[in-house]
Design a protein around this motif. Structure first.
Motif, PDB file in Angstrom:
ATOM      1  N   TYR A   1       0.936   8.036  -1.577  1.00  0.00           N
ATOM      2  CA  TYR A   1       1.526   6.742  -1.947  1.00  0.00           C
ATOM      3  C   TYR A   1       0.691   6.062  -3.020  1.00  0.00           C
ATOM      4  O   TYR A   1      -0.533   6.239  -3.095  1.00  0.00           O
TER       5      TYR A   1
ATOM      6  N   SER B   1      -3.242   5.176  -2.873  1.00  0.00           N
ATOM      7  CA  SER B   1      -3.727   4.395  -1.733  1.00  0.00           C
ATOM      8  C   SER B   1      -3.930   5.211  -0.464  1.00  0.00           C
ATOM      9  O   SER B   1      -4.817   4.912   0.331  1.00  0.00           O
ATOM     10  N   GLN B   2      -3.114   6.249  -0.243  1.00  0.00           N
ATOM     11  CA  GLN B   2      -3.247   7.085   0.950  1.00  0.00           C
ATOM     12  C   GLN B   2      -2.298   8.268   0.842  1.00  0.00           C
ATOM     13  O   GLN B   2      -1.373   8.265   0.035  1.00  0.00           O
TER      14      GLN B   2
ATOM     15  N   GLU C   1      -4.406   0.198   6.435  1.00  0.00           N
ATOM     16  CA  GLU C   1      -4.051   0.890   7.673  1.00  0.00           C
ATOM     17  C   GLU C   1      -4.943   2.103   7.906  1.00  0.00           C
ATOM     18  O   GLU C   1      -5.420   2.329   9.021  1.00  0.00           O
ATOM     19  N   TRP C   2      -5.184   2.881   6.863  1.00  0.00           N
ATOM     20  CA  TRP C   2      -6.009   4.087   7.038  1.00  0.00           C
ATOM     21  C   TRP C   2      -7.488   3.750   7.158  1.00  0.00           C
ATOM     22  O   TRP C   2      -8.230   4.468   7.827  1.00  0.00           O
TER      23      TRP C   2
ATOM     24  N   ASP D   1       0.804  -1.221   0.000  1.00  0.00           N
ATOM     25  CA  ASP D   1       0.000   0.000   0.000  1.00  0.00           C
ATOM     26  C   ASP D   1       0.837   1.271   0.000  1.00  0.00           C
ATOM     27  O   ASP D   1       0.305   2.372  -0.185  1.00  0.00           O
ATOM     28  N   MET D   2       2.129   1.158   0.226  1.00  0.00           N
ATOM     29  CA  MET D   2       3.016   2.326   0.237  1.00  0.00           C
ATOM     30  C   MET D   2       4.259   2.022  -0.598  1.00  0.00           C
ATOM     31  O   MET D   2       5.388   2.205  -0.167  1.00  0.00           O
TER      32      MET D   2
ATOM     33  N   SER E   1      -5.842   2.556   1.786  1.00  0.00           N
ATOM     34  CA  SER E   1      -4.976   1.540   2.385  1.00  0.00           C
ATOM     35  C   SER E   1      -5.645   0.891   3.587  1.00  0.00           C
ATOM     36  O   SER E   1      -6.460   1.507   4.292  1.00  0.00           O
TER      37      SER E   1
ATOM     38  N   ARG F   1      -0.020   2.084  -4.717  1.00  0.00           N
ATOM     39  CA  ARG F   1       0.190   0.634  -4.810  1.00  0.00           C
ATOM     40  C   ARG F   1       0.349   0.309  -6.290  1.00  0.00           C
ATOM     41  O   ARG F   1      -0.148   1.040  -7.148  1.00  0.00           O
TER      42      ARG F   1
END
Length: 215
Positions: free
Chosen positions: A147, A116-117, A205-206, A56-57, A203, A149
């Protein structure tokens, strides 16, 4: 958007940045074709794989558009004279956080990448640029970068074109999402946070962070 010229492609390896703490924020321009792989550009590293890197990053894009604004705050900072001051892999002019959206798919050279974020600011660019207030200034201004992906691997080089191929989430600009999750906007908009918790292109995480903030 008809397509933007890629002004710089940069990669770096991990090296000491502050004492024994390692970072790959110092990146050098690449002149030839660079392979774009699922975890990023060939030859690029992340020292802190907990907070950076992963699918994702994979690739960090920071707009060259912001450099003049930062130079106004740091007129003597020589690093702002060329792309790479913020540890970015990709540099362009003409696209920023208020126009790029989560889920945007761009043709990056021959690769296909997806936003992605935003990039959550940390101490490393602040330390490198010698400006302790940098983190707070990024949060307030939403000049975060973002970022990608990698959807389809390929190759990219300076002078190639970054071209938008799909925009499924035009209402979720990088700046808006950054303000909700990293800035203070989420405190007054739990409905937006709940929506972000289910936004698949965001993402993992977010999405998780948005759900926890909305709870």
């Amino acid at each position: 958007m008809t397509g933007l010229t890629i002004e710089a492609v940069l990669t770096g390896t991990a090296r000491p940045l502050r004492g024994e703490e390692m970072s790959a924020i110092v990146k050098a321009p690449r002149l030839g074709a660079v392979v774009v792989k699922p975890l990023g550009l060939d030859g690029d590293e992340q020292a802190d794989t907990v907070h950076h890197g992963g699918v994702d990053m994979a690739i960090h894009h920071y707009p060259r558009d912001h450099y003049a604004w930062w130079a106004g705050l740091m007129p003597d900072q020589a690093l702002l004279g060329a792309a790479g001051a913020f540890g970015e892999n990709i540099s362009t002019t003409g696209l920023d956080e208020r126009t790029a959206c989560i889920g945007d798919r761009y043709r990056l050279g021959t690769a296909l990448v997806e936003v992605s974020q935003g990039r959550k600011p940390c101490w490393k660019p602040a330390h490198r640029l010698g400006r302790p207030a940098l983190v707070a200034e990024i949060v307030r201004s939403s000049r975060s970068g973002w970022y990608y992906r990698v959807i389809e691997p390929g190759v990219v080089a300076v002078g190639d074109v970054l071209k938008l191929e799909a925009r499924p989430c035009p209402e979720w600009t990088v700046a808006r999402v950054f303000d909700l999750i990293v800035g203070s906007a989420g405190k007054s908009d739990p409905a937006a946070l709940r929506a972000l918790g289910g936004l698949k292109p965001l993402s993992a995480e977010w999405r998780d962070r948005a759900r926890r903030m909305a709870a």
